[in-house]
Design an enzyme around this catalytic site. Sequence first.
Site, PDB file in Angstrom:
ATOM      1  N   HIS A 195      15.654  -7.259 -10.076  1.00 39.48           N
ATOM      2  CA  HIS A 195      16.247  -5.926 -10.013  1.00 39.48           C
ATOM      3  C   HIS A 195      17.770  -6.016  -9.936  1.00 39.48           C
ATOM      4  CE1 HIS A 195      12.407  -3.779  -9.397  1.00 39.48           C
ATOM      5  NE2 HIS A 195      12.053  -4.864  -8.738  1.00 39.48           N
ATOM      6  N   ARG A 202      21.694  -9.275 -20.611  1.00 34.82           N
ATOM      7  CA  ARG A 202      22.900  -9.879 -20.062  1.00 34.82           C
ATOM      8  C   ARG A 202      23.759 -10.426 -21.193  1.00 34.82           C
ATOM      9  NH1 ARG A 202      20.654 -14.209 -16.211  1.00 34.82           N
ATOM     10  NH2 ARG A 202      18.692 -13.904 -17.310  1.00 34.82           N
ATOM     11  N   GLU A 233      13.377 -11.160 -21.889  1.00 36.08           N
ATOM     12  CA  GLU A 233      14.411 -12.045 -22.418  1.00 36.08           C
ATOM     13  C   GLU A 233      13.794 -13.144 -23.272  1.00 36.08           C
ATOM     14  OE1 GLU A 233      17.634 -11.430 -18.773  1.00 36.08           O
ATOM     15  OE2 GLU A 233      16.280 -13.156 -18.760  1.00 36.08           O
TER      16      GLU A 233
END
Length: 348
Positions: A17, A158, A256
Amino acid sequence: MKVCIRVDSSEQIGTGHVFRCLTLAKQLRDQGSHVTFAQRVQNGALLSYLREQSYEIIELDGASDWDEEKDADHFLQQIDKDFDWIIVDHYQLSHVWETRVGNGLQARIAVIDDLANRKHDCELLLDQNYFRHYENRYMKLVPDHCKLFLGPAYLLLRDEFKHVKHSSFGDKRILVFFGGSDPTNETEKVLLALEQSEVEGWGVDVVVGTANPNRDKIQKEVARLGYHYHCQIDYLADLMSRATFSFGAGGVTMWERCYVGLASYVTIVAENQKQSTMDVDAFGAVKLIGWHDDVGVEEYVHALREAFNHEEGLKDIRQKGWDLLKSSRKSDIHPFVVEMLKWKSNER
């Protein structure tokens, strides 16, 4: 613009999170916003890590008799009154907390959720997960004026993943990563399975986070076996791109792995991962091993044997992962952040 992010991390909750919130925080900060994190003080909380990233921290009570009303009152006591937005990423907080805090601060509320199991009082809601019929999951759970960002098209990536190469079969490498805390200690099960299997000629990368209570023992075991140990790294995308296949949990890193095109064998380690992992397995983008209590060393040995002997199956999994996330947005600013930046006034 001033933004506060209410999110927790711990040995039990994990760190996923916080890391997805960091993706938003960095983008907001790059656009000139001041971002503060509010977290409970618990074992495994990433307070020091967030400070290292130069974020201001509001420390909240980590007492065991916690509930969302107490949390809202404590939060309001600790926080300044001039925040424009409060981002909430927390499974135990609902419309009760959001209404109390939103009215108390006259701030707008943005929610990140995965569960669709409770009502929210918010202006924006983001759920990046794939579920069957995900478009309808929040009907009757949010106000009519709430803007929804649903599905893998809104994956929070990211920076390290934005220019990563797709996973390759050429390197003969296995990646083991079960999240920042690995609460069910799947990593050690996989290490035992690897020791019992024929992995000569394969490189093995084992990744843990600082919230993993078994990290020292794992580090010693990885060294004994001649593998590569990595702790709290910022180059996970590179390891994923070099791996042939992986072992991991559901949640943030599952998406991811799909994005990179890394075939993965997945163990469900938390109830909140269950449905999405099952649906992604049904789509064909991961290979589900099972619920953690039902997965032991023998199951991991079987998965290794299957991966070594069925290269075409691994290729099918990674192609399905690409297919699932091909619509993921690669822009520098996430649409969720763009929408937040549109609001100039802090009047709710």
